[in-house]
Design a protein around this motif. Structure first.
Motif, PDB file in Angstrom:
ATOM      1  N   GLU A  96      -5.696   3.315  -3.321  1.00 20.71           N
ATOM      2  CA  GLU A  96      -4.549   2.430  -3.521  1.00 20.71           C
ATOM      3  C   GLU A  96      -4.421   1.399  -2.400  1.00 20.71           C
ATOM      4  O   GLU A  96      -3.653   0.437  -2.519  1.00 20.71           O
ATOM      5  CB  GLU A  96      -3.251   3.244  -3.622  1.00 20.71           C
ATOM      6  CG  GLU A  96      -3.039   3.932  -4.955  1.00 20.71           C
ATOM      7  CD  GLU A  96      -3.762   5.270  -5.062  1.00 20.71           C
ATOM      8  OE1 GLU A  96      -3.576   5.973  -6.062  1.00 20.71           O
ATOM      9  OE2 GLU A  96      -4.525   5.625  -4.136  1.00 20.71           O
ATOM     10  N   SER A  97      -5.176   1.600  -1.320  1.00 13.41           N
ATOM     11  CA  SER A  97      -5.189   0.611  -0.230  1.00 13.41           C
ATOM     12  C   SER A  97      -5.684  -0.747  -0.728  1.00 13.41           C
ATOM     13  O   SER A  97      -5.419  -1.777  -0.101  1.00 13.41           O
ATOM     14  CB  SER A  97      -6.085   1.091   0.911  1.00 13.41           C
ATOM     15  OG  SER A  97      -5.641   2.328   1.435  1.00 13.41           O
ATOM     16  N   THR A  98      -6.407  -0.745  -1.836  1.00 11.21           N
ATOM     17  CA  THR A  98      -6.870  -2.020  -2.411  1.00 11.21           C
ATOM     18  C   THR A  98      -5.689  -2.904  -2.800  1.00 11.21           C
ATOM     19  O   THR A  98      -5.803  -4.126  -2.767  1.00 11.21           O
ATOM     20  CB  THR A  98      -7.747  -1.773  -3.652  1.00 11.21           C
ATOM     21  OG1 THR A  98      -7.060  -0.901  -4.555  1.00 11.21           O
ATOM     22  CG2 THR A  98      -9.081  -1.154  -3.266  1.00 11.21           C
ATOM     23  N   SER A  99      -4.561  -2.284  -3.172  1.00 12.15           N
ATOM     24  CA  SER A  99      -3.387  -3.082  -3.549  1.00 12.15           C
ATOM     25  C   SER A  99      -2.843  -3.818  -2.333  1.00 12.15           C
ATOM     26  O   SER A  99      -2.421  -4.972  -2.433  1.00 12.15           O
ATOM     27  CB  SER A  99      -2.307  -2.198  -4.180  1.00 12.15           C
ATOM     28  OG  SER A  99      -1.856  -1.211  -3.264  1.00 12.15           O
ATOM     29  N   GLY A 100      -2.835  -3.154  -1.173  1.00 12.27           N
ATOM     30  CA  GLY A 100      -2.388  -3.815   0.048  1.00 12.27           C
ATOM     31  C   GLY A 100      -3.333  -4.916   0.469  1.00 12.27           C
ATOM     32  O   GLY A 100      -2.911  -5.989   0.922  1.00 12.27           O
ATOM     33  N   SER A 121      -1.519  -3.319   9.199  1.00 15.63           N
ATOM     34  CA  SER A 121      -0.922  -2.856   7.937  1.00 15.63           C
ATOM     35  C   SER A 121      -0.889  -1.332   7.894  1.00 15.63           C
ATOM     36  O   SER A 121       0.050  -0.732   7.358  1.00 15.63           O
ATOM     37  CB  SER A 121      -1.700  -3.407   6.740  1.00 15.63           C
ATOM     38  OG  SER A 121      -3.012  -2.866   6.700  1.00 15.63           O
ATOM     39  N   CYS A 122      -1.895  -0.688   8.494  1.00 21.94           N
ATOM     40  CA  CYS A 122      -1.928   0.772   8.538  1.00 21.94           C
ATOM     41  C   CYS A 122      -0.817   1.323   9.427  1.00 21.94           C
ATOM     42  O   CYS A 122      -0.244   2.379   9.142  1.00 21.94           O
ATOM     43  CB  CYS A 122      -3.284   1.264   9.057  1.00 21.94           C
ATOM     44  SG  CYS A 122      -4.616   1.106   7.867  1.00 21.94           S
ATOM     45  N   VAL A 127     -12.085  -1.225  -0.978  1.00 23.32           N
ATOM     46  CA  VAL A 127     -11.102  -1.900  -0.121  1.00 23.32           C
ATOM     47  C   VAL A 127     -11.778  -3.053   0.626  1.00 23.32           C
ATOM     48  O   VAL A 127     -11.196  -4.135   0.768  1.00 23.32           O
ATOM     49  CB  VAL A 127     -10.472  -0.912   0.885  1.00 23.32           C
ATOM     50  CG1 VAL A 127      -9.491  -1.648   1.807  1.00 23.32           C
ATOM     51  CG2 VAL A 127      -9.739   0.209   0.158  1.00 23.32           C
ATOM     52  N   THR A 151       0.833  -1.204   0.000  1.00 22.49           N
ATOM     53  CA  THR A 151       0.000   0.000   0.000  1.00 22.49           C
ATOM     54  C   THR A 151       0.863   1.247   0.000  1.00 22.49           C
ATOM     55  O   THR A 151       0.619   2.193  -0.764  1.00 22.49           O
ATOM     56  CB  THR A 151      -0.925   0.014   1.233  1.00 22.49           C
ATOM     57  OG1 THR A 151      -1.877  -1.046   1.112  1.00 22.49           O
ATOM     58  CG2 THR A 151      -1.683   1.334   1.339  1.00 22.49           C
ATOM     59  N   VAL A 172       2.206   1.297   7.324  1.00 17.02           N
ATOM     60  CA  VAL A 172       2.172   2.424   6.378  1.00 17.02           C
ATOM     61  C   VAL A 172       2.492   3.732   7.088  1.00 17.02           C
ATOM     62  O   VAL A 172       3.289   4.545   6.609  1.00 17.02           O
ATOM     63  CB  VAL A 172       0.795   2.521   5.689  1.00 17.02           C
ATOM     64  CG1 VAL A 172       0.726   3.766   4.798  1.00 17.02           C
ATOM     65  CG2 VAL A 172       0.516   1.280   4.850  1.00 17.02           C
TER      66      VAL A 172
END
Length: 465
Positions: free
Chosen positions: A341-345, A355-356, A298, A50, A359
């Protein structure tokens, strides 16, 4: 003595191991990692993916805001610190893999419309408008209105939003990678596939797809790194020439700073010029519905959206996002919003707020090392975005194509998001068309009241511009 020392060391190691296990269990329990069928490794890889997919904002946002009169270093600090604070807040409060940063589009409005357009206000006043818009959205969330609007949307339309965003993400990737280019006669055309940028993009797509087929963990992250390295000999990836280690907090509390040449606070200036309140409304609409689409998109990837398109535990997500909008104005970073773009993560395996945290920490770190992030080009992220678009398109089977009152609004939403380069516009088209079709069918009573309100608000937004 030697025997005693060895035993003591073993005892210390066992105690450290037990402590480490307990801490690991606490992290797992807090973020519900095992409960969501994830691992710490998946969350770290998802967070890295992400971050790299959205890291362009570290270079782009300060450059845009600099044209509005904000010093580059100050805008860089505001961008990184704002993204870090609010992304970590999303992870800790909402526990969902949705990262936030200064929103593209709104930052352009700040620079070119508010500060350099006919309004020509000081950048502090522009940030006050952003701050005020965020406060209004927060009030709407706390009153339950934002969630109520989402609940009022038909299931097919909710799925269509995610599908449209999938096409939008793929389009952004192909455009940024030089595979699709603008054309005077046909609007769009195939780019020069022999150009260095296109070659790097094709490498990114090939690696991402191949690793996805092989079920390799971190496939999208690996594709970004591989394409970045491949871009060095091709002249696409620029190696850092200088380093920046300082932070500049001069934009912080921008709405409460005094506007140069006046004795008034920037926030007061907004109310002294009522025309500026129209910008509050238009930015509110964009933030309100962009986030709605992003959360659904997401959620589809991270498995917290049910078969009817309902997002689980949406209230804390919307609350953090609303606070972030106001925080963006406060920090002087433009509106901070949930990044699609969080969809990629999520596609890389992220399922929790851990995960956040990853980031957010990376945003803090790279506030000092922005030249490293500048190495990651849009061509390098092309493969990840295209694969994410493909994954999101699978939701098309959940749209009820047998009934026009659901099918056409879904179609116009899916088409409108990438074609107008705006999530908000696509959603607006879908809302309005759904209400119009229900009127024609003689079934206006089937439309929930908040859908009428939202459709009317979109109509006003399109007319006023």
């Amino acid at each position: 003595m030697s025997h005693v020392s060895r035993e003591a060391r073993k005892s210390c190691l066992r105690r450290d191991a037990r402590t480490s296990i307990r801490k690991g269990d606490e992290v797992d329990s807090f973020f519900k990692i095992s409960a969501r069928n994830s691992t710490v490794g998946n969350e770290v890889i998802g967070g890295l993916t992400t971050f790299l997919a959205m890291a362009y904002i570290i270079a782009v946002n300060p450059s845009l805001l600099q044209t509005a009169g904000i010093p580059f270093d100050a805008a860089l600090t505001a961008t990184c610190v704002g993204a870090a604070v609010m992304t970590i807040a999303m992870g800790l409060v909402a526990n969902r893999p949705i990262a936030l940063a200064s929103g593209m589009g709104i930052n352009a409005i700040v620079a070119y419309t508010l500060c350099l357009g006919e309004t020509a206000v000081d950048w502090r006043v522009a940030m006050a408008i952003i701050f005020l818009e965020g406060i209004v959205i927060l009030i709407l969330v706390l009153c339950g209105l934002r969630k109520a609007v989402m609940d009022a949307i038909p299931a097919s339309l909710r799925h269509a939003i995610g599908i449209g965003i999938g096409l939008f993400i793929a389009f952004i990737g192909l455009k940024g990678g030089g595979i699709i280019v603008s054309d005077e006669s046909t609007m769009l055309a195939l780019g020069d596939l022999t150009s260095p940028t296109a070659i790097v993009s094709l490498i990114a797509i090939l690696v991402a797809v191949a690793l996805q087929v092989m079920n390799v963990k971190g496939a999208l992250l690996i594709s970004i790194v591989a394409a970045t390295i491949a871009g060095i000999p091709l002249g696409v990836t620029a190696l850092p020439s200088e380093w920046s280690f300082g932070l500049d907090f001069s934009t912080f509390a921008a709405p409460f700073q005094t506007v140069p040449g006046t004795d008034t606070m920037a926030l007061v200036q907004v109310f002294l010029q009522p025309a500026l309140l129209l910008f509050v409304f238009s930015l509110l609409m964009s933030d309100f519905f962009d986030t709605m689409g992003t959360v659904v998109a997401v959620g589809e990837q991270a498995n917290f959206v049910d078969k009817d398109g309902n997002v689980e535990d949406i209230q804390p997500i919307l609350t953090v996002d609303s606070v972030a909008a106001a925080a963006g104005g406060f920090f002087g970073a433009s509106s901070i919003t949930s990044f699609v773009e969080s969809t990629s993560g999520a596609a890389a395996g992220a399922r929790t707020g851990l995960s956040c945290v990853v980031v957010g920490v990376l945003f803090f770190v790279f506030a000092f090392f922005s030249p490293v992030i500048a190495m990651v080009t849009s061509a390098a992220t092309c493969g990840a975005l295209v694969v994410v678009g493909y994954l999101m398109l699978s939701d098309v089977v959940n749209v009820d194509w047998s009934k026009i009152e659901f099918a056409f609004p879904a179609f116009i939403t899916i088409l409108g998001i990438p074609m107008t380069y705006s999530i908000t516009n696509g959603i607006g088209f879908g809302f309005i068309s759904y209400c119009v079709i229900k009127i024609v069918q003689g079934k206006p009573g089937e439309v929930k009241p908040l859908m009428w309100v939202a459709a009317l608000a979109f109509l006003v937004m399109f007319i006023v511009g």
